[in-house]
Enzyme design. Structure first.
Site, PDB file in Angstrom:
ATOM      1  N   GLU A 188      17.505  -9.585  58.228  1.00 21.19           N
ATOM      2  CA  GLU A 188      17.639 -11.139  58.202  1.00 21.19           C
ATOM      3  C   GLU A 188      19.051 -11.569  58.381  1.00 21.19           C
ATOM      4  OE1 GLU A 188      13.783 -12.593  55.776  1.00 21.19           O
ATOM      5  OE2 GLU A 188      15.532 -12.658  54.830  1.00 21.19           O
ATOM      6  N   HIS A 239      17.611 -24.256  55.969  1.00 20.96           N
ATOM      7  CA  HIS A 239      17.254 -23.290  56.613  1.00 20.96           C
ATOM      8  C   HIS A 239      17.449 -23.769  58.254  1.00 20.96           C
ATOM      9  CE1 HIS A 239      14.941 -20.165  58.476  1.00 20.96           C
ATOM     10  NE2 HIS A 239      14.638 -19.405  57.042  1.00 20.96           N
ATOM     11  N   ARG A 287      23.297 -18.773  49.749  1.00 23.04           N
ATOM     12  CA  ARG A 287      22.574 -17.804  49.247  1.00 23.04           C
ATOM     13  C   ARG A 287      22.315 -16.763  50.595  1.00 23.04           C
ATOM     14  NH1 ARG A 287      16.801 -16.811  49.850  1.00 23.04           N
ATOM     15  NH2 ARG A 287      16.616 -18.831  50.795  1.00 23.04           N
TER      16      ARG A 287
END
Length: 531
Positions: A115, A243, A386
């Protein structure tokens, strides 16, 4: 009065793994888990991508995973915490597997995904519903244990500390102790007093303060707000991760997440007119960290005036895509999008809060006998942003560390002789539901418009002013109305929204998930004058 040795607030990976470890060691201990909805309704359930760890050591290493985490955290991670979490990861994940979690395999080897922000393929996953699979396995184990008492539809209102026990006003500088919590039983509509030697906060995030979020409806910042009211130390809540790729589907709430793993498999971002654009923002292009990709998309949306960009998956072999992302494939088809031929419309959505209740490596908060784990915390792992798929790992490691700390501490913990019951005298049943609905929507509008991906000094001042008005209105309503989950959630949403705004006002540099346009302009001006 309900007495229990361990009170766990929240039923995600952090709370459930902690309960299992405590139950396995303290055979005669009473363990109570309270959760505000059904037992599996939590942020863990909705985690699509997976859980990161160094599994294939022939190509990957702890050093690489540590470096990737530090880069994503933009200089604000605690390096000691990062090293601890990543080096513990394989052992903690082996425990998940022993508890019955099934991760995808390619023949006999685990199938590893990649990712944004990761330099290697290191994400263990179960199709595109990894969180749901982990939650299933943990709940099955918990239900086998007779020492663990699971209470659904029990909403934690406030922590019990010296403030309630001694009636003394406690300041933030004084060391306090937690003795449990007051909990609203939704079925009986009564407030129960849970006296506990140890309390674990594992309540997840606060995505519902924003109009567009991937978080479930239960993510209303309850743990952060409760801890703040109890005078616990809170830090770095200004770092909100958006996101980049939530499915743009007007009317759907919460937003459906198009996993970062899709970009890890080679999906390409295109603007409203079909042109690639990530090369203008970062050399890693689609695999840049989430803060960079989210701001890039936000910039493109502002330029074009369009409501979304596109994610192009048409070049990825369909059978491979369908196998890895069956849930995403099915969801897209349900709204008329065939990923073999169509681009997926996407836009950023609030996804994760990187700060929260400050904890030590042992998951101890600034309040004695109050522990915390998972998204509700600021542990030092994430810093300003994060790294993808580190969140489930964080909950596992810190819950384990809390357990290890308590193997020595717990036998010495005592409760006071008297803990007062909840006092609801003087309340009336005159609350109008429309007031709560209106105020909840106003919080979302304020935060999305003024405290979103890009902030400014003027926007933050406006947010502060409006949130203070909402706070005063809610305080009057809360003090004089019969309690309900909706009213308590609104109280927590206003509290966490105000904390995010205040911390944003106090931050004087842009880092990771925090971006103030005025600070950028000031930085450019100083740079120009220095030259």
């Amino acid at each position: 009065m309900h007495k229990t040795d361990f009170l766990i607030i929240g039923s995600g990976i952090a709370g459930l793994s902690f309960a299992l470890k405590i139950a396995s060691h303290f055979k005669n201990a009473s363990i109570t888990i309270v959760t505000k909805s059904e037992k599996n309704e939590c942020n863990t359930k909705y985690a699509q991508g997976g859980i990161a760890t160094v599994w294939n050591k022939t190509v990957d290493s702890f050093e690489q995973h540590i470096k990737d985490t530090l880069v994503a955290g933009d200089g604000l991670c605690d390096e000691g915490v990062v090293k601890m979490v990543i080096e513990e990861a394989p052992e903690r994940i082996l425990e998940l597997i022993e508890w019955g979690t099934n991760f995808d395999k390619n023949k006999e080897q685990f199938s590893l995904g990649r990712e944004g922000g990761h330099s290697q393929f290191r994400i263990l996953h179960h199709k595109d519903i990894t969180g749901a699979e982990i939650e299933r396995a943990l709940i099955e184990q918990v239900e086998k244990n007779e020492n663990i008492h699971f209470l659904e539809h029990h909403f934690a209102i406030d922590l019990i500390t010296e403030h309630q026990v001694t009636k003394k006003r406690i300041t933030r500088k004084e060391k306090t102790t937690c003795y449990g919590a007051y909990v609203l039983d939704e079925y009986k509509n009564i407030v129960k007093t849970f006296a506990a030697k140890v309390t674990m906060l594992a309540t997840g995030g606060n995505g519902q303060v924003y109009s567009t979020t991937t978080n479930p409806i239960v993510a209303t910042g309850d743990g952060i707000a409760m801890a703040y009211r109890a005078k616990a130390e809170i830090s770095e809540v200004e770092f909100i991760q958006f996101h980049p790729t939530a499915l743009y589907n007007p009317g759907e709430y919460p937003a459906f997440l198009i996993s970062e793993a899709v970009r890890g498999e080679g999906a390409i971002l295109r603007d409203y007119f079909g042109e690639r654009f990530m090369q203008k923002y970062d050399e890693r292009e689609e695999l840049a960290s989430r803060d960079i990709v989210a701001r890039a998309i936000d910039s493109e949306l502002k330029k074009s005036g369009s409501p979304h960009v596109y994610l192009d998956c048409t070049h990825i072999p369909y059978e491979k895509f369908k196998k890895h992302f069956p849930n995403i494939t099915e969801k897209c088809l349900s709204i008329g999008i065939d990923v073999r031929e169509d681009y997926i419309p996407v836009s950023p959505a609030q996804h994760y809060i990187c700060g929260g209740v400050s904890i030590s490596k042992k998951a101890k908060t600034s309040i004695k006998n109050l522990y915390a784990s998972g998204e509700v915390t600021r542990s030092g792992l994430h810093g300003a942003n994060r790294l993808a798929s580190n969140s489930l790992l964080e909950g596992l490691v810190f819950s384990h560390n809390a357990f290890k700390n308590l193997t020595k501490r717990f036998p010495k913990i005592e409760l006071p002789n008297h803990i007062p019951e909840w006092n609801d005298s003087g309340v009336v049943k005159n609350m109008e539901k429309i007031l709560i609905t209106h105020d909840r929507n106003e919080v979302k509008t304020i935060m999305s418009n003024y405290v979103g991906i890009v902030r400014s000094n003027e926007r933050l001042l406006r947010a502060e002013k409006r949130l203070l008005n909402l706070y005063e209105d809610n305080k009057r309503l809360y003090n004089h109305s019969e309690l309900s989950v909706d009213l308590c959630e609104l109280r927590n949403l206003i509290t966490t929204a105000y904390l995010i705004t205040q911390f944003s006002k106090n931050r004087k540099e842009n880092r990771g998930g925090f971006y103030n346009a005025d600070l950028m302009r000031l930085s450019k001006k100083c740079h120009s004058e220095c030259k």
